[in-house]
Scaffold this motif. Sequence first.
Motif, short mmCIF file in Angstrom:
data_model
loop_
_atom_site.label_atom_id
_atom_site.label_comp_id
_atom_site.label_asym_id
_atom_site.label_seq_id
_atom_site.Cartn_x
_atom_site.Cartn_y
_atom_site.Cartn_z
N HIS A 122 0.84 -1.20 0.00
CA HIS A 122 0.00 0.00 0.00
C HIS A 122 0.87 1.25 0.00
O HIS A 122 2.06 1.20 0.33
CB HIS A 122 -0.90 0.01 1.24
N CYS A 123 0.27 2.37 -0.35
CA CYS A 123 0.93 3.66 -0.24
C CYS A 123 0.91 4.04 1.25
O CYS A 123 -0.13 3.96 1.90
CB CYS A 123 0.17 4.70 -1.06
N MET A 124 2.05 4.44 1.77
CA MET A 124 2.11 4.79 3.20
C MET A 124 1.56 6.19 3.45
O MET A 124 1.32 6.57 4.59
CB MET A 124 3.56 4.73 3.72
N GLU A 162 8.65 0.98 -0.73
CA GLU A 162 8.53 2.42 -0.85
C GLU A 162 7.50 2.74 -1.92
O GLU A 162 7.15 1.90 -2.73
CB GLU A 162 9.89 3.05 -1.19
N CYS A 163 6.99 3.97 -1.89
CA CYS A 163 5.96 4.36 -2.83
C CYS A 163 6.34 5.71 -3.45
O CYS A 163 6.77 6.62 -2.74
CB CYS A 163 4.62 4.47 -2.12
N HIS A 164 6.20 5.80 -4.77
CA HIS A 164 6.59 7.01 -5.50
C HIS A 164 5.38 7.71 -6.13
O HIS A 164 5.51 8.40 -7.14
CB HIS A 164 7.60 6.66 -6.59
N LEU A 167 1.10 11.50 -4.24
CA LEU A 167 0.90 11.85 -2.82
C LEU A 167 2.21 11.74 -2.05
O LEU A 167 2.51 12.56 -1.17
CB LEU A 167 -0.14 10.92 -2.19
N CYS A 168 2.98 10.71 -2.37
CA CYS A 168 4.26 10.52 -1.69
C CYS A 168 5.26 11.60 -2.12
O CYS A 168 6.06 12.07 -1.30
CB CYS A 168 4.81 9.12 -1.94
N GLN A 169 5.20 12.00 -3.40
CA GLN A 169 6.09 13.08 -3.86
C GLN A 169 5.79 14.36 -3.07
O GLN A 169 6.70 15.06 -2.63
CB GLN A 169 5.90 13.36 -5.36
ZN ZN Z 1 2.33 6.78 -2.25
#
Ligand code: ZN
Length: 680
Positions: A122-124, A162-164, A167-169
């Motif tokens: 999942h996206c954190m 990790e998530c790119h 939202l993470c950016q």
């Molecule tokens: Zn994310």
Amino acid sequence: MAQYPSIMKGMPVLLHGGDYNPEQWLKDRETIWKEDMVLARQAGINTLSVGIFSWSHLEPSEGLYDFAWLNDVMDMLAHNGIKAILATPSGARPPWLAQTYPEVLRVNHLRQKQLYGGRHNHCMTSPVYRAKVAHMNEQLALRYGNHPALGVWHISNEYSGECHCPLCQQAFRQWLKARYGSIEALNDAWWNQFWAHRYQSFDQIESPTAPAWLGENENHGIKLAWKRFTSDQHCSFYRNEIEPLKRITPDIPCTHNMMSTYPGIDYYALGNQMDRISWDNYPHWTGTEADAEVCADTAFRHDLMRGTGNNKPFLMMESSPSAVNWDSLNSLRRPGAILLQGLQALAHGSDTVQYFQFRKSRGSYEKFHGAVVDHVGNHHTRVFQEVCEVGKALEKLSAVTGSTAENQIALIYDWENRWALEDARFASEEKNYPETIINHHAALMKVGYGVDVNDQTKSLEGYRLVVAPMCYLLRQGFAQKVQAFVRQGGTFVMTYVSGYVDEEDLCFLGGFPGPLREVAGIWAEEVDVLPAKQTNSFLYQGKTYTCQEYFELTHAESATVLATYQQDFYAGSPALTVNTYGKGLCYHIATRTDRSFLTDFYGHITAQAGLTPLLSTVPDGISVTKRVGEGGRTFLFVMNALPCENRFPLEQARVDLLTGKTHAGMVSLPPRGVMVLSEP
Ligand code: ZN
Ligand code: GLA
């Protein structure tokens, strides 16, 4: 150090249990669940971890909850005197959640959005996912907060990756703003005058990619920042998970099962947020003499994990009672290996022996992963019988519960250092940082000492010897702590490639090892890195030792030279030095050495520092650790990893709590035998 209360309130015993997935057997609950309880009691199991991957059973469609089955499971556990380690289900989401809210799906470093499937993906950052998880956790806390079976919260499962995504950016840019304040400060910290990289605004920043042709993978500053950010995102995801639990059930401890040297999360930072840490232990036991090394490797991982939990007793949340399913070859555990594996965890500070899994799945990926209860579904299996043996052993050892290691030696393992070291370009290959630390750890254990494994943020107070191999990046304040420690009489050991960069990965000017130069009494001018076969050697206390891979060329300033290189253009320059600083000593090992040197070296310097080993001799294949309990009572764990008999010398008479027999003199241990020795 102290005696700690049991992890499970009101249950001052060692815990024995494992992951239990009764939701996989809902259609057979009348038979299977009943059998499970009979078998669990028979095996001396007093805790089961439930709900880890249950989201689609708890919330089959959005907002529609079904807790009836879990109510029954919890009641059933309570009725059978079994405590629940109740999980939050964020480790795997139900399909509807991904379908309705695609933002919860992770985007990989190539900027590809991943599809629904698998787990731990999942996206954190996703506010939707965080809100859904927090809401689910709140429901669990409201429903089970006062349930007699509830013992511990098991937060999610093995956070990783990790998530790119966008939202993470966005979150990364916020994180950078908070850390650096201004884009100018960020540019300076990352040395962005290099390759024309000076940013004008935070909006221009994109997370690093691998491979480098796609985007940024060569700027060390951003890479280190991204690793820190990702680690922090996991920590804040954890905080988001525990918020409702701490609010509604403040007395129930929270833990998360970690993966020893997994590189992606600074486990010391995550561990600081847990009431007790837990970890999943999957050693590659071979059934051969090579198990001595497996044992040494696992010993380090236990000590590392204990360190992330500030050296409190911890939980070995998972271990396989037989084969795993994810290796290229999944061999069976040899007879006796399950007990050895379980008691080794206790030897290093665990208060639990837990397995993955209690009952083997019928279908899908893990259907052949070892389990306490096999597909045959009864107690007539070798593995089940061996698990029963563990259960009996744990009952005899309940006095060990809450006791702690009181080690005088600390070894420094640091995630931030590892991240920076990975990027250092003096060798393109693996720097083998974990392997190097394990080598030092094994040597210290070989000379008879228990070892704490801490990172640079922990206090050095109370230790007599501190060892910090490949301490390349110095975190804020660490050099000062080392100086104070040595000045006050401590012994510090450092090695090649130490004190090269500061917390921002910028090289120290004015000579390596930077702020450790004075305490080490040396200047490290250059480092030579050679293929493993191109060795050098040095003479130390009448013996010649081979060294390889890293050869630092140092100048003794105030230090005394103890050994010099024997070959190459740097023959005669220091390979080993010692410096007197205040009341203490600082050793510097300039080159990569093997176990035989490290064992001899630590034997000498620990004797010189006046430390007393737990056993006067530790024969090959044997390891020893100590825990100290109520009223100073000691528990000496002596184990034999070898598949043959082994012997060790015991100076004072001690009782083996497992057999009740008193031992002294030369003591014999059977193949894979363990003794837990205490005062008569
Ligand atoms: Zn994310
Ligand atoms: C991990 C997971 C478990 C299980 C085991 C199998 O540790 O946490 O859910 O998949 O691996 O070894």
